[in-house]
Design an enzyme around this catalytic site. Structure first.
Site, PDB file in Angstrom:
ATOM      1  N   GLY A  12       0.819  -1.214   0.000  1.00  0.00           N
ATOM      2  CA  GLY A  12       0.000   0.000   0.000  1.00  0.00           C
ATOM      3  C   GLY A  12       0.847   1.255   0.000  1.00  0.00           C
ATOM      4  N   GLY A  26      -1.611   1.267  12.587  1.00  0.00           N
ATOM      5  CA  GLY A  26      -1.964   2.574  12.039  1.00  0.00           C
ATOM      6  C   GLY A  26      -3.278   2.527  11.283  1.00  0.00           C
ATOM      7  CB  THR A  41      -8.240   4.882  10.741  1.00  0.00           C
ATOM      8  OG1 THR A  41      -8.319   4.979   9.299  1.00  0.00           O
ATOM      9  CG2 THR A  41      -6.939   5.526  11.204  1.00  0.00           C
ATOM     10  CG  HIS A  52      -7.795  12.495   4.596  1.00  0.00           C
ATOM     11  ND1 HIS A  52      -8.484  13.035   5.662  1.00  0.00           N
ATOM     12  CD2 HIS A  52      -6.611  12.049   5.102  1.00  0.00           C
ATOM     13  CE1 HIS A  52      -7.750  12.908   6.766  1.00  0.00           C
ATOM     14  NE2 HIS A  52      -6.622  12.320   6.456  1.00  0.00           N
ATOM     15  CE  LYS A  57      -9.071   8.887   6.137  1.00  0.00           C
ATOM     16  NZ  LYS A  57      -8.235   7.714   6.421  1.00  0.00           N
TER      17      LYS A  57
END
Length: 372
Positions: A107, A194, A196, A251, A255
Site C-alpha cells: 500500500g 496505524g 483506522t 483527504h 480514502k
C-alpha cells in the site's frame, strides 16, 4: 569361576551398545529406572550393594541436565496464571537489529515504511504481507521500496510474519488488523497499528490481544497531530459549552472511511476535555433540515478530493469570536517517521495497549471537567 566372570562382561557391554544404538531414548529411561547414571557407565559392585540413595530420585537428578541442554529453542517463559498478562516476546535480534515485518507492505504507507525501515538504524526488515490475490505477491520487497533487492518476497501468511518478527507494523484494513492482533497475542509479538475505521468489536479484539502482547495503536503517528490532540483537550477543558466545537478534515479521493481516524481522535480529545464521551455528543455530518445546533455537540465534516495527504482543523466558535487550530500534512513521510519510532519503542515492551503519546513521552493529566 574367574573364566565365567570374564565371559560375562563382554556380553554385557555388547548388549548395552546394541541397546543404545537401537533406542537411545529408551536406554536412558531404562537406565534411569534401574538407578544407572545418565552417562551409561555401569555402577561398581560396591555401589550396587551399598545403595546409598533410592534409585529413582538419583536417576531423575541425573537425567534432567541433558534434557535441558538438548532443547533446540530458547527456554519457554514461565506459565501464566489464568487472566494474567504474558511477558513480552524476547527480542530475536541479528547483529543487534530488531526484526520488523510489514502487514500491507504494497500500500501507499506500506511502501513508504519499507523505504524508511530499510534505512533505519537498528532495524532489519524480515518480511511483508499482502492480501491473497494481490498483484504484489511474489515481488521482492526491494522493488516495492524502490531500493536494492531485499532477497525477501511478499507473502500472504500473516501468521508466519508474526512468528518471524519481533514487531509487525500494520496499515491494512479493520478486519485484517483485528485478525492480526490475535496472531500478536499468540506469539507475544509487538503490534504497531496505524489502521483506522475499526468498529467496537474490532477495537475490543485489539484490547484483548493487548493483554498478551504490546500493542501501539494510533490514528495518526505524526508528532504534530499528537501535539494537536493535547492542545484540543486543554482548550476544551478551559472553554465551556458556550463554545461550539467542529472538526473539519480533508483527504485524497481514495480514502474510504469518514470522518478520518485522526478527526475522530481529535473529537475524542475534545470530549475528554469536557468530561464526557464522544459517543454521547458526536454529530457525524448534517444534511437537510438538521435543525439548530445542540449545545455541547461536537460536529464533524469530511471533505474528499485530489491528492490531499491530510488536513485537520478544530474550530472553537463562540458569539463574536472563533479560535481554530490546524495541522496539515504534505507528505506521508511524517507518518512513516512516527511509525519507525513506534516500532523501535514497542520492541520488548510489556503487554498493554499504548498510544503515540506513550511513544513520544507526553500526556495531559486528568483534571476536573469544565461545563461538560
Amino acid at each position: 569361576m574367574a573364566g565365567k566372570t570374564q565371559a560375562k562382561r563382554p556380553v554385557t557391554k555388547a548388549v548395552a551398545k546394541a541397546a543404545t544404538k537401537a533406542a537411545p531414548a529408551a536406554s536412558t529411561r531404562n537406565a534411569a529406572a534401574k538407578g544407572v547414571p545418565a552417562n551409561g557407565k555401569p555402577l561398581t559392585e560396591n555401589a550396587k550393594l551399598a545403595k546409598p540413595t533410592p534409585p529413582k530420585p538419583a536417576a531423575a537428578k541425573a537425567v534432567t541436565p541433558p534434557a535441558a541442554k538438548a532443547a533446540p529453542k530458547p527456554v519457554a517463559p514461565k506459565p501464566v496464571a489464568p487472566g494474567a498478562k504474558s511477558g513480552p516476546k524476547p527480542k530475536r535480534q541479528l547483529n543487534g537489529a530488531t526484526r520488523v515485518g510489514i502487514a500491507g507492505c504494497a500500500g501507499r504507507m506500506g511502501q513508504m515504511l519499507l523505504k524508511m525501515l530499510a534505512q533505519a538504524p537498528g532495524v532489519l526488515v524480515v518480511g511483508g504481507t499482502e492480501r491473497r490475490g494481490s498483484q504484489a505477491l511474489g515481488m521482492d520487497l526491494g522493488a516495492l521500496a524502490g531500493t536494492e533487492p531485499f532477497g525477501i518476497t511478499v507473502g500472504d501468511d500473516p501468521a508466519l510474519l508474526f512468528d518471524t518478527a519481533d514487531v509487525v507494523i500494520d496499515f491494512t484494513n479493520p478486519s485484517a488488523t483485528a485478525l492480526h492482533a490475535g496472531y500478536a497475542a499468540k506469539n507475544g509479538t509487538a503490534h504497531v497499528i496505524g489502521t483506522t475505521g475499526l468498529d467496537a468489536d474490532q477495537q475490543a479484539a485489539v484490547a484483548r490481544a493487548a493483554q498478551r502482547a504490546p500493542i501501539v495503536m494510533a490514528a495518526n503517528m505524526s508528532l504534530g497531530v499528537n501535539l494537536l490532540e493535547l492542545v484540543v483537550e486543554q482548550m476544551a477543558r478551559i472553554l465551556d459549552t458556550d463554545w461550539d466545537i467542529e472538526v473539519v478534515e480533508m483527504h485524497h479521493r481514495h480514502k474510504v472511511d469518514a470522518p478520518s481516524g485522526t478527526a475522530l481522535a481529535l473529537g475524542e480529545a475534545a470530549a475528554r476535555g469536557r468530561g464526557t464521551t464522544l459517543r454521547r455528543v458526536a454529530k457525524r455530518g448534517r444534511d437537510g433540515q438538521a435543525g439548530p445546533r445542540a449545545k455541547g455537540e461536537i460536529g464533524f465534516a469530511a471533505l474528499r478530493g485530489g491528492d490531499v495527504v491530510g488536513d485537520h482543523t478544530v474550530i472553537f466558535a463562540a458569539d463574536g469570536e472563533r479560535v481554530e487550530v490546524t495541522h496539515k500534512a504534505s507528505s506521508r513521510e511524517l507518518f512513516a517517521r512516527g511509525a519507525v519510532k513506534a516500532v523501535l519503542w514497542a520492541a520488548g515492551k510489556a503487554p498493554g495497549l499504548y498510544s503515540m503519546k506513550d511513544v513520544l513521552g507526553f500526556s495531559v493529566g486528568a483534571q476536573p471537567a469544565n461545563g461538560g
